[in-house]
Design a protein around this motif. Structure first.
Motif, PDB file in Angstrom:
ATOM      1  N   TYR A  33     158.105  83.323  84.184  1.00 34.95           N
ATOM      2  CA  TYR A  33     157.448  82.862  85.398  1.00 34.95           C
ATOM      3  C   TYR A  33     155.972  82.574  85.149  1.00 34.95           C
ATOM      4  O   TYR A  33     155.333  83.223  84.319  1.00 34.95           O
ATOM      5  CB  TYR A  33     157.561  83.921  86.496  1.00 34.95           C
TER       6      TYR A  33
ATOM      7  N   CYS B  89     151.811  73.350  86.796  1.00 37.82           N
ATOM      8  CA  CYS B  89     152.520  74.632  86.642  1.00 37.82           C
ATOM      9  C   CYS B  89     152.239  75.516  87.857  1.00 37.82           C
ATOM     10  O   CYS B  89     151.389  76.416  87.793  1.00 37.82           O
ATOM     11  CB  CYS B  89     152.075  75.332  85.364  1.00 37.82           C
ATOM     12  N   PRO B  90     152.937  75.298  88.976  1.00 33.60           N
ATOM     13  CA  PRO B  90     152.675  76.085  90.179  1.00 33.60           C
ATOM     14  C   PRO B  90     152.967  77.570  89.983  1.00 33.60           C
ATOM     15  O   PRO B  90     153.853  77.951  89.207  1.00 33.60           O
ATOM     16  CB  PRO B  90     153.628  75.467  91.212  1.00 33.60           C
TER      17      PRO B  90
ATOM     18  N   TYR C 286     156.635  79.490  89.525  1.00 35.42           N
ATOM     19  CA  TYR C 286     157.679  78.621  88.988  1.00 35.42           C
ATOM     20  C   TYR C 286     158.134  79.120  87.623  1.00 35.42           C
ATOM     21  O   TYR C 286     157.466  79.952  86.992  1.00 35.42           O
ATOM     22  CB  TYR C 286     157.167  77.182  88.873  1.00 35.42           C
TER      23      TYR C 286
ATOM     24  N   ILE D  71     158.612  72.713  83.489  1.00 33.76           N
ATOM     25  CA  ILE D  71     158.542  73.566  84.673  1.00 33.76           C
ATOM     26  C   ILE D  71     159.699  73.235  85.612  1.00 33.76           C
ATOM     27  O   ILE D  71     160.085  72.070  85.753  1.00 33.76           O
ATOM     28  CB  ILE D  71     157.212  73.342  85.426  1.00 33.76           C
ATOM     29  N   ARG D  72     160.247  74.259  86.246  1.00 30.18           N
ATOM     30  CA  ARG D  72     161.244  74.047  87.290  1.00 30.18           C
ATOM     31  C   ARG D  72     161.038  75.084  88.395  1.00 30.18           C
ATOM     32  O   ARG D  72     160.445  76.141  88.177  1.00 30.18           O
ATOM     33  CB  ARG D  72     162.667  74.131  86.744  1.00 30.18           C
ATOM     34  N   MET D  73     161.557  74.773  89.572  1.00 31.55           N
ATOM     35  CA  MET D  73     161.512  75.726  90.674  1.00 31.55           C
ATOM     36  C   MET D  73     162.456  76.881  90.369  1.00 31.55           C
ATOM     37  O   MET D  73     163.499  76.686  89.740  1.00 31.55           O
ATOM     38  CB  MET D  73     161.933  75.059  91.986  1.00 31.55           C
ATOM     39  N   PRO D  74     162.119  78.094  90.812  1.00 28.01           N
ATOM     40  CA  PRO D  74     163.038  79.216  90.608  1.00 28.01           C
ATOM     41  C   PRO D  74     164.269  79.073  91.487  1.00 28.01           C
ATOM     42  O   PRO D  74     164.218  78.466  92.559  1.00 28.01           O
ATOM     43  CB  PRO D  74     162.198  80.440  91.006  1.00 28.01           C
ATOM     44  N   GLU D  75     165.396  79.611  91.018  1.00 24.30           N
ATOM     45  CA  GLU D  75     166.615  79.624  91.811  1.00 24.30           C
ATOM     46  C   GLU D  75     166.471  80.662  92.928  1.00 24.30           C
ATOM     47  O   GLU D  75     165.541  81.462  92.953  1.00 24.30           O
ATOM     48  CB  GLU D  75     167.819  79.964  90.923  1.00 24.30           C
TER      49      GLU D  75
END
Length: 264
Positions: free
Chosen positions: A65, A101-102, A105, A148-152
């Motif tokens: 994260y 990179c929020p 995330y 980067i991807r959004m968390p599930e």
């Protein structure tokens, strides 16, 4: 006739084996590539043990994260990636790390070709060192190393609750929460001002608990709330544990300062 029957039986056996193999693959799908190739942050950092710097020559990928970025100017030109085994600072020459990179995330860091650097006892990663610490990954190369991807829905960055006297090496570059603390310098600005330029400069304020334990809180001069007052009263604070040459400090992340009496 026997030769023909034997040939037919052998052909059936081959077809049955192929069908069984196909069914087995369908029943047990291969994991995603990022899962299959992921290493731990702790393993990555161990490669630099006892060395000033080392080029990563292995195909190493870590995933964790985003525990810190420059959203409030707190971590200029860098981000912190944290997994279950620890955290690591990534030096990045981006105008706005937070836009790319929020906070919170999921970041995947491909390390081959990057440089691990021991800076005052803390391992960082970037390109070849430029003076002190790891060099910043150029903006044009950043996507090559970091995605980067959004968390599930079942994922999420969590801060470990710690007390000042229990902070240890394993907490370096990880997000923590410290409760029931206060600032003896309440009312002072987070950052001092350079008398010649009028600019805010990186400053340390003291965080204390009721048992007399203290911890420096280091705030960058680039912080958006640098000229605001340190809160009064007792509250909680979130941040990443920093380390340099035997000294632990706290660096606030995501402006999470929870002081009911006079908080932000």
């Amino acid at each position: 006739m026997r030769r023909t029957a034997g040939h037919f039986e052998a052909l059936l056996a081959v077809c049955a084996a192929a069908l069984a193999a196909g069914c087995d693959e369908a029943t047990h799908p291969a994991p995603r590539e990022e899962q299959r190739a992921t290493n731990s942050v702790a393993y990555l950092k161990s490669l630099c043990d006892g060395r000033n710097s080392i080029v990563v020559t292995q195909e190493i990928t870590v995933q964790g994260y985003v525990a810190a970025n420059d959203r409030y100017g707190e971590f200029t030109k860098s981000l912190v990636i944290e997994d279950a085994t620890g955290g690591i600072t990534v030096a990045a020459n981006l105008e706005s790390v937070a836009d790319v990179c929020p906070f919170g995330y999921v970041a995947t860091l491909r390390c081959h070709g990057l440089v691990l650097c021991d800076y005052g006892g803390k391992i960082q990663i970037g390109v070849a060192p430029e003076g002190s610490g790891a060099g910043r990954i150029p903006a044009e190369d950043f996507a090559r190393y970091v995605s980067i991807r959004m968390p599930e829905a079942d994922e999420g960055l969590r801060a470990e609750a710690v007390t000042i006297d229990r902070i240890a090496e394993r907490h370096i570059d990880t997000r923590v929460r410290i409760d029931g603390v206060h600032f003896p310098q309440a009312g002072a600005k987070w950052c001092d001002t350079d008398p010649q330029t009028g600019r805010s400069v990186t400053t340390e304020r003291t965080l204390a608990d009721d048992e007399g334990h203290t911890l420096p809180v280091r705030t960058a001069g680039t912080c958006t709330y640098a000229k605001e007052p340190v809160p009064a009263g007792t509250g909680s604070i979130y941040g990443v544990i920093d380390y340099f040459d035997g000294k632990y400090t706290l660096r606030v992340t995501n402006r999470d300062i929870l002081f009911p009496e006079n908080g932000l």
